[in-house]
Structure formats: C-alpha cells, structure tokens
Design an enzyme around this catalytic site. Structure first.
Site, PDB file in Angstrom:
ATOM      1  N   GLU A 258     -12.147  66.950  -6.811  1.00 51.75           N
ATOM      2  CA  GLU A 258     -12.541  65.979  -5.778  1.00 51.75           C
ATOM      3  C   GLU A 258     -13.306  66.589  -4.601  1.00 51.75           C
ATOM      4  O   GLU A 258     -12.809  66.596  -3.472  1.00 51.75           O
ATOM      5  CB  GLU A 258     -11.302  65.208  -5.285  1.00 51.75           C
ATOM      6  CG  GLU A 258     -10.671  64.388  -6.396  1.00 51.75           C
ATOM      7  CD  GLU A 258      -9.577  63.409  -5.930  1.00 51.75           C
ATOM      8  OE1 GLU A 258      -9.267  63.393  -4.723  1.00 51.75           O
ATOM      9  OE2 GLU A 258      -9.062  62.662  -6.780  1.00 51.75           O
ATOM     10  N   GLU A 365      -7.872  62.233 -13.991  1.00 50.18           N
ATOM     11  CA  GLU A 365      -6.755  62.024 -13.066  1.00 50.18           C
ATOM     12  C   GLU A 365      -6.573  60.563 -12.738  1.00 50.18           C
ATOM     13  O   GLU A 365      -7.531  59.847 -12.450  1.00 50.18           O
ATOM     14  CB  GLU A 365      -6.967  62.815 -11.763  1.00 50.18           C
ATOM     15  CG  GLU A 365      -5.662  62.989 -10.988  1.00 50.18           C
ATOM     16  CD  GLU A 365      -5.852  63.665  -9.640  1.00 50.18           C
ATOM     17  OE1 GLU A 365      -6.411  64.775  -9.590  1.00 50.18           O
ATOM     18  OE2 GLU A 365      -5.428  63.060  -8.632  1.00 50.18           O
ATOM     19  N   CYS A 367      -3.021  57.888 -11.141  1.00 49.69           N
ATOM     20  CA  CYS A 367      -1.596  57.564 -11.016  1.00 49.69           C
ATOM     21  C   CYS A 367      -1.490  56.300 -10.186  1.00 49.69           C
ATOM     22  O   CYS A 367      -2.486  55.838  -9.635  1.00 49.69           O
ATOM     23  CB  CYS A 367      -0.809  58.697 -10.348  1.00 49.69           C
ATOM     24  SG  CYS A 367      -1.172  58.907  -8.594  1.00 49.69           S
ATOM     25  N   ASN A 394     -11.503  52.515 -19.294  1.00 52.00           N
ATOM     26  CA  ASN A 394     -12.129  53.822 -19.511  1.00 52.00           C
ATOM     27  C   ASN A 394     -12.572  53.987 -20.962  1.00 52.00           C
ATOM     28  O   ASN A 394     -13.672  54.446 -21.235  1.00 52.00           O
ATOM     29  CB  ASN A 394     -11.162  54.946 -19.112  1.00 52.00           C
ATOM     30  CG  ASN A 394     -11.028  55.102 -17.596  1.00 52.00           C
ATOM     31  OD1 ASN A 394     -10.437  56.056 -17.112  1.00 52.00           O
ATOM     32  ND2 ASN A 394     -11.550  54.171 -16.817  1.00 52.00           N
TER      33      ASN A 394
END
Ligand code: NAG
Ligand code: NAG
Ligand code: NAG
Ligand code: NAG
Length: 541
Positions: A258, A365, A367, A394
């Site tokens: 990131e 990533e 969550c 996705n």
C-alpha cells in the site's frame, strides 16, 4: 414432468444425502444475535469436510447458510434443459465450458505476526485442527500465503531487519527476528506440511528500517533514500535467503504494501508502517534494482507483483509500467487489495489487462474492517456475505486468486500495535483454548476447496431478469444491482468437472444452470452460498 415437481424432487434429494464420514460443525450461537453461528474447535474436536467425486449424470451441492448449514451435502440428477423459463427458477444461467478466461493460481491468507501469535496460543491439538481446517484435504485447502517482511500493523510492535547498525548499506546484521523464530516460521512450516499441494508464498514489505527512509514512518509520508535503492532490493533478497534456509520457499514478492498510505499526510486508520513511492521513483527502482535483483535471487527468478494497493490505484501503476519495456519486463502481474472495491467498478481491471495481456491480477488483501459494530462480530453471516460479494466480483473480473488478510485473531481483533482492530475468519479464545470458525471461513472455503489451481473460469450468461433492488440497510450494498450481478461464477477444473459457486443474498430460491442440452437445478437456502460440482457434459471443440 412438471418443472415445479422436478425442482421439488431435487430439493428432497438434497436434504436426504448427508451420510458420510464428515465430522459435523459443533455449533455455538452467539447469544443475543440472531443467526450468529460459529463452529467451535478445540484440541480434540473440529469439523471436517470431504469432497464427493461426482458420478456421471449426477451433481453434488455443498451449502452454507445463515440458518446454520455448513457445507451441507446434496446430490441430484442432471436433467434435460428447460426451453423457456416459466418463472419457476429465480436464477437461470447458461454455462459454456468452451469459452474460457483466466487460469486460477489459488486462495489463501496472510501469516502476519498476529496470525502466528494467536496460533501459538492454542493447545497443540487445537493447532493441528486449525492447520487441518485451513490447509488439509478435509479442510478448505488453502494453497497461497502472504508473508509480511518484518512487521506490519498486525504486529505487537513495529520492527525491521537490520535496524542496527544504521546506514549499513551492506546489511551486515540481517538475521532472523524473534518473531520469525517464535511465530511465523513454525506456522509456515506446519501449513506447508499440511497442505496437499505446493503453497505459493508471496512476501511484501510494509516499511524498511528507518535509516533507509527520508521521513519517519509514523508521519505517514515517507520515501526511500536514493542511496539505498540497491540496499532495499537486497533487503528483499536477504529475506528470501533467510526464509528458504529455514525451509519456506518464496514464490513471489510485491513492490511494497500500500504505497498510497505512505503518500498521505495521515492515514484514517492509525499510524502505519509505510513506504510511499512516486511513480517515477518506483519505475527507477524496478528497472535498476528490484527487477534485476529479484530475477536472480538465491539462484531463482521470483514473480514480481506491482501495485499491492487498492483497485483504484491500478491504472496509475499499470500505465507507467507498460509504458516502459525496461520496467514492464520485470513485472509479472498486479496485486490488488479489495477494501475500496465497492467504489471502484471491476471493469478497470479488464481494461488494464488489455494493455498488457501477459500480466495477471491477484487479490492480495481483504478483511472486514469498516463500518459500525464490533470489530469482531462472532458468527456474523453478513460478514460472510461481504466475502462472497467481494470474491465473486474479483473472480468475475479476471483475478487469478484471492488472498485474505489475518487468518486468526483474538476476541478483540488483534493484537495490533496501531489499534487497527479488524475481524478474521477464525478467532481464538485464549482462556478456553478453543477457536471459532466464522461464516467468513466457510465462504472462503466454497472457493478455495472446490476451485483447484489450474481451473479456468468459464462463460456464464444470465437468462433470468435481475429481480432485486439493493438493500439500503446493507452497508456494503452501495451500487445499484451489484449484488445480483456478482452472484455466481463458474470454472472448468483440471479434472474436467464444472464447479459453480452461487451466492443467494435473499430468501430461498431455485437456480437453473443450463449446459448445452442439460440442466442442473439447485435449491438455494435463504442467505446462502452453494458450490455445485458435476462432470463436464460438453466435449471440447
Ligand atoms: C472439545 O469439544 C468437544 C465437543 O464439544 C468436547 O466433547 C470436549 O470435551 C472438548 N475438549 C476439550 C479438551 O475441551
Ligand atoms: C544487530 O541487531 C541486533 C538486533 O536488533 C542488535 O541487538 C545488535 O546491536 C545489532 N548489531 C550491531 C553491530 O549493530
Ligand atoms: C472464552 O472462553 C471462556 C472460558 O471457557 C468463556 O467463559 C467465554 O465465554 C469464552 N468467550 C467467548 C466469546 O465465547
Ligand atoms: C496500541 C495497542 O493496543 N497495542 C497493543 C497491541 O497488541 C499488543 C499485544 O497484544 C499489546 O501489548 C499492545 O498494548
């Protein structure tokens, strides 16, 4: 026969077929929260799930639902296809296994310090049950892992390799940290031993030691000092050497976690270990340092994934990368995080892949981390549905896999030095030595267990109208119709079976899957995710 009767029959068939050797979920209802169900595992008990080989002419279904089904098995007969939908089936999809898209790499989670610390809290028997749940043939068969290089925000404290001596461009003091030895490496070795196939491990740096950076990481805006460009590339290779010496092969690396976080004056979720990059400096580093070093590190070439950030960052990085062949040659694909997917339509992935068709996109990533309510919401089906929406989006948008964030957290959603607590598919109760498998765990498994590496996504076309309008009370249902669009995906597996994953975000429904002259009818419990598997009835052209 009356089509209503046919679907009724298949529903009856589904309900009676459950006898086999699977260990059932030990359900616990989270008191006071309707439909909040976890499966409890301890040192001596944990639920398992086996895959049934579909016999010719039949299909197998596995259902998980808000009401408490967990991979409930059903079997049905493949029938002749309906000609026109008379309204019996709410969802009708036409599947064409000869029209194919991306090839799947796999699914997995991240071995953060928090994951490994919580794993270590479990008694030994429960550790084995946890490893089996995630990696074994009777579990959900994860085959990918992401490893932070030194600390991430999910560490007890920020730390780096070779923090001392400072300004040490030869990295003379680069060695295992206590976190590697006590936490991460033992878990990784256990996972790799339990997994039924090769685990592809992807490593990412959050931040290098402070002496390599222009600004301290806590202030968020930070850059690599130009004099340490090669040192930072070597830093990655040293990490690979350490881990491979300990028996953990590293399949790939990302270009830094990131970078957007390290480019802002402050990030909205607390202090972070970050490294900011401008496109210009990143391209220079990739071309002169990181690319060449990673293509011959410890005797092998590594997969390099660029971006490793939210989906909206993809066009920026992809455009500058593909514009320069000297950079592009080193980049195998793009790593994308899914936190901002709701506000970034997935078709930007397709348009960027068109510019460089040899590259792939991998989800690295995600969550449950935003919104109101508790950080850990034990047994929440809504959070499982958030995973279903996200993974379906996705995969439909050509991602080759999906890697979740922390695999196990404590009841608070940590530990986390930056207090950025979140939820996780499994949660440890340190007092009782138990762990809880949440709906998010089972939703991940609907994909990871039945879509093996090498599967190809295949075409599906909706033949039924989009019937529902979005649920306004639902925090993640932001764009019109999106949930009904991302409600299924289909694959052709290396065993020549067809696997379809269907999510139902509403009341009970039936779905009809049409494949050539054949039809598979699936009953969908209210708020459920269903995996269907059957032999491919169509010959390849
Ligand atoms: C584990 O759970 C099972 C099933 O609930 C229970 O019978 C057993 O006593 C538990 N074992 C331990 C060590 O707590
Ligand atoms: C090497 O690193 C360790 C761990 O951070 C530190 O205690 C030690 O002082 C370092 N050695 C030198 C020469 O700086
Ligand atoms: C954790 O375990 C303890 C001891 O068995 C128990 O009292 C407590 O309710 C458990 N916590 C949760 C959230 O289930
Ligand atoms: C700031 C904060 O909450 N830090 C905590 C992070 O986790 C470690 C380990 O549990 C705690 O010791 C810290 O207090």
């Amino acid at each position: 026969m009356d089509t209503k009767l046919v679907s009724l029959l298949s529903i009856v068939l589904s309900a009676i077929c459950r006898a086999d050797t699977d260990i059932p979920c030990n359900q616990r209802i989270n008191d006071g929260y309707p439909n909040h169900i976890v499966c409890v595992c301890n040192a001596t008990y944990c639920d398992t799930i086996s895959r049934i080989e579909p016999k010719p002419g039949t299909y197998i279904t596995y259902t998980s639902s808000q009401a408490g089904s967990r991979y409930l098995k059903g079997i049905g007969r493949i029938a002749k296809a309906i000609k026109t939908n008379d309204g019996t089936y709410e969802k009708v999809f036409e599947i064409n296994p000869n029209k194919q898209y991306q090839t799947i790499f796999g699914f997995g989670g991240a071995v953060t310090d928090a994951t490994a610390i919580n794993f270590k809290v479990l008694p030994e028997g429960a550790q084995n049950n946890w490893l089996d749940s995630y990696f074994s043939e009777d579990g959900i068969k994860y085959n990918m892992l992401r490893i932070p290089i030194a600390s991430s925000d999910f560490s007890e404290t920020p730390y780096y390799y070779n923090e001392y001596p400072e300004n040490d461009e030869d990295l003379t003091n680069f060695t295992y940290t206590p976190q590697d030895i006590n936490y991460k490496i033992p878990l990784l070795l256990g996972a790799m031993e339990t997994a039924s196939e090769e685990v592809w491990a992807l490593a990412s740096t959050w931040s290098p030691p402070k002496w390599m950076k222009i600004v301290d990481e806590i202030t968020a805006t930070s850059r690599l000092k130009i004099e340490y460009y090669q040192t930072f590339a070597d830093y990655h290779c040293n990490f690979i050497r350490l881990y491979e010496a300990a028996g953990v092969p590293i399949w790939g690396v990302t270009t830094s976690n990131e970078p957007i976080d390290g480019s802002m004056v402050s990030v909205p979720f607390g202090p972070q270990n970050t490294l900011g990059w401008t496109a210009f400096s990143m391209m220079k580093w990739l071309k002169n340092n990181f690319g060449p070093t990673m293509k011959s590190c410890n005797g092998k070439s590594r997969i390099i994934l660029a971006t490793d950030d939210q989906r909206y960052m993809l066009p920026l990085w992809a455009d500058v990368i593909v514009a320069q062949e000297e950079v592009s040659q080193y980049v195998d694909g793009y790593a994308l995080h899914a936190y901002a997917d709701q506000s970034t339509p997935g078709d930007i992935v397709e348009s960027n892949l068109k510019k460089s068709p040899t590259k792939f996109v991998l989800g690295t990533e995600f969550c449950h981390s935003t919104g109101s309510g508790p950080k850990v919401d034990l047994g929440s089906w809504d959070r499982g549905e958030l995973y279903a929406v996200t993974i379906l989006d996705n995969l439909v948008n050509n991602y080759v896999g999906f890697i979740d964030w922390n695999m196990i957290l404590d009841l608070q959603g940590g530990p986390n030095w930056s207090e950025n607590y979140v939820d996780s598919p499994t949660i440890v109760n340190a007092t009782s030595g138990e762990f809880y498998k949440q709906p998010m765990f089972y939703v991940m498994g609907h994909f990871s267990k039945w879509v093996p590496r090498g599967s190809k996504r295949i075409s599906t076309v909706r033949r039924s109208p989009v019937k529902y309008t979005p649920d306004k009370n639902n925090i993640y249902d932001k764009s019109p119709e999106r949930k009904d669009i991302y409600d299924h995906v289909a694959f052709l597996t290396p065993k020549n079976t067809i696997v379809v994953i269907i999510a139902n975000y509403y009341d009970a429904q039936t779905a009809a899957l049409l494949i050539g002259s054949k039809q598979v009818t699936v009953f969908l419990e209210a708020h459920s995710v269903v995996t269907v598997e059957f032999n491919n009835p169509i010959r390849s052209p």
